[in-house]
Design a protein around this motif. Structure first.
Motif, PDB file in Angstrom:
ATOM      1  N   LYS A 338       0.834  -1.205   0.000  1.00 21.77           N
ATOM      2  CA  LYS A 338       0.000   0.000   0.000  1.00 21.77           C
ATOM      3  C   LYS A 338       0.871   1.258   0.000  1.00 21.77           C
ATOM      4  O   LYS A 338       0.599   2.220  -0.732  1.00 21.77           O
ATOM      5  CB  LYS A 338      -0.907  -0.029   1.232  1.00 21.77           C
ATOM      6  N   SER A 339       1.940   1.222   0.809  1.00 22.99           N
ATOM      7  CA  SER A 339       2.827   2.380   0.897  1.00 22.99           C
ATOM      8  C   SER A 339       3.489   2.676  -0.446  1.00 22.99           C
ATOM      9  O   SER A 339       3.531   3.831  -0.899  1.00 22.99           O
ATOM     10  CB  SER A 339       3.891   2.127   1.970  1.00 22.99           C
ATOM     11  N   LEU A 340       3.994   1.628  -1.125  1.00 21.57           N
ATOM     12  CA  LEU A 340       4.637   1.805  -2.425  1.00 21.57           C
ATOM     13  C   LEU A 340       3.643   2.305  -3.469  1.00 21.57           C
ATOM     14  O   LEU A 340       3.940   3.195  -4.273  1.00 21.57           O
ATOM     15  CB  LEU A 340       5.263   0.476  -2.874  1.00 21.57           C
ATOM     16  N   PHE A 341       2.450   1.743  -3.431  1.00 28.25           N
ATOM     17  CA  PHE A 341       1.400   2.094  -4.396  1.00 28.25           C
ATOM     18  C   PHE A 341       0.982   3.563  -4.226  1.00 28.25           C
ATOM     19  O   PHE A 341       0.955   4.338  -5.189  1.00 28.25           O
ATOM     20  CB  PHE A 341       0.218   1.151  -4.172  1.00 28.25           C
ATOM     21  N   TYR A 342       0.667   3.935  -2.979  1.00 32.49           N
ATOM     22  CA  TYR A 342       0.194   5.297  -2.719  1.00 32.49           C
ATOM     23  C   TYR A 342       1.283   6.327  -2.981  1.00 32.49           C
ATOM     24  O   TYR A 342       1.007   7.443  -3.445  1.00 32.49           O
ATOM     25  CB  TYR A 342      -0.280   5.418  -1.274  1.00 32.49           C
ATOM     26  N   LYS A 343       2.537   5.958  -2.676  1.00 30.78           N
ATOM     27  CA  LYS A 343       3.650   6.889  -2.855  1.00 30.78           C
ATOM     28  C   LYS A 343       3.789   7.326  -4.313  1.00 30.78           C
ATOM     29  O   LYS A 343       4.206   8.440  -4.616  1.00 30.78           O
ATOM     30  CB  LYS A 343       4.930   6.207  -2.366  1.00 30.78           C
ATOM     31  N   ARG A 344       3.417   6.402  -5.221  1.00 32.35           N
ATOM     32  CA  ARG A 344       3.553   6.691  -6.652  1.00 32.35           C
ATOM     33  C   ARG A 344       2.380   7.498  -7.216  1.00 32.35           C
ATOM     34  O   ARG A 344       2.478   8.018  -8.323  1.00 32.35           O
ATOM     35  CB  ARG A 344       3.649   5.370  -7.421  1.00 32.35           C
ATOM     36  N   ILE A 345       1.268   7.544  -6.492  1.00 37.43           N
ATOM     37  CA  ILE A 345       0.049   8.128  -7.072  1.00 37.43           C
ATOM     38  C   ILE A 345      -0.371   9.429  -6.392  1.00 37.43           C
ATOM     39  O   ILE A 345      -0.666  10.424  -7.061  1.00 37.43           O
ATOM     40  CB  ILE A 345      -1.125   7.121  -7.001  1.00 37.43           C
ATOM     41  N   PHE A 346      -0.399   9.419  -5.043  1.00 42.02           N
ATOM     42  CA  PHE A 346      -1.019  10.529  -4.324  1.00 42.02           C
ATOM     43  C   PHE A 346       0.017  11.486  -3.750  1.00 42.02           C
ATOM     44  O   PHE A 346       1.084  11.053  -3.304  1.00 42.02           O
ATOM     45  CB  PHE A 346      -1.881   9.999  -3.167  1.00 42.02           C
ATOM     46  N   PRO A 347      -0.306  12.763  -3.723  1.00 38.17           N
ATOM     47  CA  PRO A 347       0.529  13.718  -2.983  1.00 38.17           C
ATOM     48  C   PRO A 347       0.574  13.302  -1.518  1.00 38.17           C
ATOM     49  O   PRO A 347      -0.450  12.891  -0.957  1.00 38.17           O
ATOM     50  CB  PRO A 347      -0.203  15.059  -3.166  1.00 38.17           C
ATOM     51  N   GLN A 348       1.738  13.355  -0.898  1.00 41.16           N
ATOM     52  CA  GLN A 348       1.914  12.826   0.454  1.00 41.16           C
ATOM     53  C   GLN A 348       0.961  13.444   1.465  1.00 41.16           C
ATOM     54  O   GLN A 348       0.543  12.791   2.416  1.00 41.16           O
ATOM     55  CB  GLN A 348       3.354  13.027   0.917  1.00 41.16           C
ATOM     56  N   GLU A 349       0.614  14.709   1.247  1.00 41.96           N
ATOM     57  CA  GLU A 349      -0.211  15.365   2.262  1.00 41.96           C
ATOM     58  C   GLU A 349      -1.680  14.942   2.183  1.00 41.96           C
ATOM     59  O   GLU A 349      -2.443  15.142   3.124  1.00 41.96           O
ATOM     60  CB  GLU A 349      -0.112  16.897   2.130  1.00 41.96           C
ATOM     61  N   THR A 350      -2.122  14.364   1.058  1.00 44.76           N
ATOM     62  CA  THR A 350      -3.542  14.008   0.927  1.00 44.76           C
ATOM     63  C   THR A 350      -3.823  12.540   1.217  1.00 44.76           C
ATOM     64  O   THR A 350      -4.810  12.206   1.852  1.00 44.76           O
ATOM     65  CB  THR A 350      -4.042  14.343  -0.485  1.00 44.76           C
ATOM     66  N   GLY A 351      -2.980  11.644   0.743  1.00 39.63           N
ATOM     67  CA  GLY A 351      -3.246  10.223   0.912  1.00 39.63           C
ATOM     68  C   GLY A 351      -4.352   9.751  -0.006  1.00 39.63           C
ATOM     69  O   GLY A 351      -4.824  10.476  -0.886  1.00 39.63           O
ATOM     70  N   CYS A 352      -4.810   8.510   0.227  1.00 44.23           N
ATOM     71  CA  CYS A 352      -5.822   7.903  -0.649  1.00 44.23           C
ATOM     72  C   CYS A 352      -7.222   8.356  -0.246  1.00 44.23           C
ATOM     73  O   CYS A 352      -7.616   8.213   0.917  1.00 44.23           O
ATOM     74  CB  CYS A 352      -5.720   6.381  -0.563  1.00 44.23           C
ATOM     75  N   PRO A 353      -8.007   8.872  -1.191  1.00 44.53           N
ATOM     76  CA  PRO A 353      -9.398   9.238  -0.886  1.00 44.53           C
ATOM     77  C   PRO A 353     -10.196   8.007  -0.462  1.00 44.53           C
ATOM     78  O   PRO A 353      -9.943   6.888  -0.934  1.00 44.53           O
ATOM     79  CB  PRO A 353      -9.922   9.797  -2.215  1.00 44.53           C
ATOM     80  N   HIS A 354     -11.167   8.223   0.402  1.00 45.42           N
ATOM     81  CA  HIS A 354     -11.952   7.114   0.953  1.00 45.42           C
ATOM     82  C   HIS A 354     -12.627   6.292  -0.143  1.00 45.42           C
ATOM     83  O   HIS A 354     -12.666   5.061  -0.085  1.00 45.42           O
ATOM     84  CB  HIS A 354     -13.001   7.672   1.921  1.00 45.42           C
ATOM     85  N   GLU A 355     -13.159   6.945  -1.187  1.00 43.62           N
ATOM     86  CA  GLU A 355     -13.909   6.225  -2.228  1.00 43.62           C
ATOM     87  C   GLU A 355     -13.023   5.311  -3.088  1.00 43.62           C
ATOM     88  O   GLU A 355     -13.531   4.455  -3.821  1.00 43.62           O
ATOM     89  CB  GLU A 355     -14.672   7.206  -3.132  1.00 43.62           C
TER      90      GLU A 355
END
Length: 963
Positions: A338-355
């Motif tokens: 999850k950490s590797l996946f999110y790091k490549r997609i989302f700006p660090q300050e926002t994280g993954c949206p709930h939806e």
């Protein structure tokens, strides 16, 4: 590209068979066959050379030429098969009374055969002329356009792993630290220490090796990190090592003219008085390593060599001393993925949206913890302006994984990295691997089903005379597993099935589509891709709605070789089957016609004369009555009738004419086999056979001399039937696996004890047939036995366990009784050398414990199940300490509660506490599972309780594993 070569292999073998005397070809036809064979053999050699190169590296002219050769091979093989079907004699001999009426019928039949044979000879002659002319044209095309496999230059995408910035790495620390610990533990010895990192392509072997190298290289005087790859230039590799070891001294080494021997001598001389760290990355074969390791002397001042490979056999070969180890790469954890996946997609300050959390979870599940897959998929979702793509695009991408990812540079890089493993395969294994694209994603593919289908398709050819086709196919399966291209599924330490990682499936589906090897119909646009070509193999997938009207006319696909249904399709069964004139494989295992409320008519099957594999394992549906003339399927090799239905299945008498049948699966007492089974002399595997004395099957079994696997269920009260069965079993000298379950109450100890077991038995299930341990179960009679499941009325611990402990190859043991035995266990009922290979052990319905086995016994035991009285453990009468079993990983205990004998809940809790204490005291901290047995036991002498759920056996053919 190698599919074309794979298509030609069975054709070459069949053309060779045509030349033997039994087919009586005319001289002109024979000459044509020889000429065509010579032309095709030259083409086959050229195709194999082309097949070693990725498709994108070849010129379009080469691809067109190879596609035409593939179609020629298929068409010619169909013609040869059609000829063989026509000239094959129906049953080898004439039957019936010798009256005038019957003699006339025989005369007319022979006349018809002669006419048919003449017509077949004429047709094969025409087909041969046409094929030879086309082969010559294709040969001229190759010469005219110089169609050779000259690859275009490309950049290796794996270079990115070597030069990746440390800040980009996720989840590498644990693996890096574990590997460093392996390297440093016990490294006070001075010889070179080697650790081989092995794992699936893209799982991060190079990244891990580089992380370890960067972390500890300062502890060594010299260091080098070099990559070998598929087609290694050994001299160039040695020069790179020398240059990295001393850039000043060997500044001009790349221009120097040296042979391999001189470079090895130079390396050995340079390293002899130095402590060094060298990484040899991406080794593909043992031969390359065998040359490279010559450069490292055994006295290395505590030096270290790290190797990486995708092949388990290569990792085992990568050893210099006896202390060397193998590090099996593990997928990333859920959190790291999850950490590797999110790091490549989302700006660090926002994280993954709930939806997007659920669809992210679903995507990561398909990536299976493989870093390359996670990074690739993330790159398809990332945007340059840090805007997040809408949810529907995420869902579309999720649905495409495993069936053709979207195009893009990252996807191509990933597929190229994975494809290196494919192009390293020999020709026959490439075809076998692509065949897995027939099966849906996340599907558990049973090993036997897959191998018999490979054989039916002609992918398993020849081999040594003493090697059977199934055994050869099994070696293919094992090689794909060793190369980490399939993921083995285990049952009792035996590989019974495999899965394909979604990213590998994505690759082979893409390649299979390009090569027109398999066409998948699942209602998506991708499934329409190849319908303009001649479709050879069809796979109907679950994602299409049931009972749907096809948007493709399969009745026009007369050239189909294989049809596999993973969903119910009544229309296909009712209308299209008779159109598939050269069908070799029909597998309906994924259907459930009972659920759809339809009855199926199997009559058209009897006209599929080319059929080799017929899978009627139709869930919840009784096929009722097989076609009366199923004996017409002269080339049928596998017949699977395990429907799971309680309705009886009538097997017609003509089934005994299937002289080529090698595998027969039945659904035990619901399947009635006709007299004459002894005629099926090619049978190697029979399962689910019901023996009740109502026919002569128990006598005929002895005629099946080729049997390798036999599973029978017995329900007889007549000892003479048992005697006939025992005599037959004694004749089956090639038998390797024997399963016998008694479904009745009778025990014939004297009769069964007279059995002389076949010498090559490696697996036995022998349940409820005798009251005690059979006398033939001993180390002298069964030296190769590795798996034993045994059900008897009672055991004599001091005698029986000692006998079993001496079986030299036994890896898996399950033994249970039909009546409770609660006698206290004496310590050390076996010697310290007992059970040398045992890895899994289950004792059911009689009291045992770890204290039975002294230190030194069961040195490899990983899984243990035993039963005991709670009061005996709570009072300390039964010692449950287990530290002396060094390999233990899992323990399951069935505790008996004796309310009538004064047992209390306190005793039960005390027993559980003692068991947990014993497990915690073991260095491995094995997993502990505690169950309890509900039926109260009146006293220790009470052995009259019926066998209920002891946790070991659940009935015929179902053994619950210690877990």
């Amino acid at each position: 590209m190698d599919v074309a070569a794979g298509a030609m292999r069975p054709l070459l073998e069949k053309l060779g068979r045509l030349l033997v005397a039994e087919y009586s070809l005319e001289d002109r036809v024979k000459k044509g066959v020889k000429s065509l064979l010579a032309e095709l053999e030259m083409m086959h050699a050229a195709l194999r050379k082309v097949g070693d190169k990725p498709r994108e590296e070849l010129d379009d002219q080469v691809l067109i030429w190879a596609d035409k050769v593939r179609e020629l091979s298929y068409s010619m093989e169909d013609a040869v098969d059609t000829f063989m079907v026509r000239v094959e004699d129906d049953d080898g001999r004439e039957r019936g009374p010798n009256n005038v009426k019957n003699r006339v019928k025989k005369f007319l039949k022979r006349t018809k055969k002669l006419f048919s044979r003449g017509k077949a000879l004429h047709e094969i002659s025409d087909a041969m002329d046409e094929a030879r002319e086309l082969a010559k044209e294709l040969g001229d095309l190759r010469q005219r356009y110089m169609l050779d496999a000259q690859a275009k230059s490309t950049i290796d995408p794996r270079l990115k792993a070597v030069y990746r910035d440390v800040s980009e790495l996720v989840g590498i620390e644990d693996g890096r630290d574990e590997l460093i610990k392996m390297l440093t533990d016990g490294h006070e010895k001075q010889q070179v220490k080697t650790v081989s990192i092995v794992g699936f392509g893209g799982i991060g072997k190079t990244t891990l090796a580089k992380a370890v190298y960067d972390k500890i290289k300062g502890q060594f005087g010299r260091g080098a990190f070099v990559t070998v790859s598929r087609n290694p230039d050994i001299k160039r590799i040695f020069k790179k090592i020398l240059h990295q070891l001393d850039r000043n001294k060997y500044a001009a080494i790349h221009e120097a003219v040296r042979d391999e021997g001189e470079l090895i001598d130079e390396l050995r001389m340079f390293l002899q008085d130095k402590r060094y760290l060298i990484v040899i990355d991406d080794i593909w074969d043992e031969e390359a390593w065998g040359i490279i390791k010559c450069a490292f002397s055994e006295s290395g001042l505590g030096s270290t060599v790290i190797t990486t490979t995708r092949n388990i056999n290569v990792s085992k070969a990568c050893s210099i001393s006896g202390d060397d180890m193998i590090y099996q790469m593990k997928p990333l954890s859920e959190d790291d993925s999850k950490s590797l996946f999110y790091k490549r997609i989302f700006p660090q300050e926002t994280g993954c949206p709930h939806e997007l959390e659920q669809v992210s979870k679903n995507i990561l599940k398909k990536c299976g913890g493989v870093p390359l897959a996670i990074i690739t998929v993330a790159s398809l979702l990332a945007t340059s302006d840090e805007q997040i793509k809408p949810k529907y695009q995420w869902e579309t991408l999720h649905n495409s994984i495993g069936r053709g990812l979207a195009e893009g540079g990252s996807v191509k890089d990933m597929q190229r990295i994975l494809s290196f493993s494919y192009y390293d395969l020999p020709s026959h294994l490439k075809t076998c691997l692509l065949y897995l694209s027939i099966f849906p994603e996340d599907f558990e593919i049973m090993k036997d089903r897959l191998i018999w289908r490979w054989i039916a398709e002609g992918f398993v050819q020849g081999g040594k005379q003493e090697t059977r086709l199934y055994e050869l196919g099994e070696s293919y399966f094992n090689e794909l597993a060793n190369r980490n291209l399939i993921q083995p599924v285990y049952d009792d330490h035996k590989v019974v099935a495999c899965r394909v990682h979604d990213m590998v499936l994505d690759l082979i589906c893409s390649m299979s589509s390009e090569e027109n090897f398999v066409t998948i119909l699942d209602g998506t646009q991708q499934s329409k891709h190849n319908l303009h070509s001649k479709v050879r193999r069809l796979s109907f997938q679950n994602s299409m709605s049931e009972l749907t009207t096809h948007w493709v006319d399969v009745t026009s696909m007369s050239q189909l070789r294989s049809v596999t249904l993973f969903r119910t399709d009544v229309d296909l069964m009712q209308t299209a089957l008779s159109c598939f004139q050269v069908l070799r494989v029909l597998d309906l295992e994924g259907c459930n016609f009972g659920k759809s409320g339809h009855k199926i008519d199997l009559k058209p099957i009897e006209n599929l004369l080319h059929l080799r594999y017929l899978g009627l394992r139709v869930g919840g549906t009784c096929v009722g009555v097989l076609p009366v003339d199923i004996g017409k399927l002269k080339f049928l090799e596998t017949l699977d009738l395990r429907s799971g239905s309680e309705e009886p299945l009538v097997v017609p008498s003509s089934v005994v004419q299937l002289r080529h049948l090698m595998c027969l699966h039945l659904y035990w007492k619901n399947t009635k086999i006709p007299t004459g089974m002894g005629n099926l002399a090619s049978l190697e595997e029979v399962t689910g056979l019901w023996v009740d004395g109502s026919s002569a099957i128990e006598k005929e079994l002895g005629q099946l001399q080729e049997l390798r696997v036999l599973e029978i269920y017995v329900c007889v009260d007549d000892e003479s039937v048992c005697s006939s069965l025992v005599a037959s079993l004694g004749n089956l000298r090639k038998l390797q696996s024997l399963t016998i379950w008694n479904d009745g109450k009778s025990r014939f100890d004297v009769c069964w004890n007279s059995l002389v077991p076949p010498p090559y038995l490696s697996s036995i299930e022998f349940c409820y047939c005798t009251s005690t341990l059979p006398t033939w179960i001993n180390s002298a009679s069964l030296p190769l036995l590795s798996s034993l499941t045994l059900g008897v009325d009672r055991v004599c611990l001091e005698v029986d366990i000692q006998i079993l402990g001496k079986l030299p190859a036994l890896c898996d043991l399950k033994i249970f009784t039909t009546k409770a035995q609660c006698t206290r266990v004496e310590r050390f009922i076996v010697g310290a050398d007992a059970f040398p290979c045992l890895r899994e052990c289950g004792f059911g319905y009689f009291q045992t414990g770890p204290s039975m086995f002294p230190r030194g016994a069961m040195p490899r035991l990983e899984i243990l199940l035993f039963c005991a009285r709670a009061s005996h453990i709570a009072s300390g009468e039964l010692d449950v300490s287990m530290e002396h079993l060094p390999s233990l990983q899992r323990v399951r205990v069935i505790l008996w509660r004796e309310k009538a004998a004064g047992g209390t809940s306190d005793e039960f809790e005390e027993a559980k506490a003692a068991l947990r204490l014993a497990a915690d005291a073991h260095p491995n901290r094995p997993t502990l599972l505690i169950d309890h047995y509900h039926t109260p036991l009146e006293s220790e002498e009470d052995e009259e309780e019926e066998h209920a759920d002891s946790g070991v056996a659940a009935g015929p053919g179902q053994t619950e594993k210690a877990s």
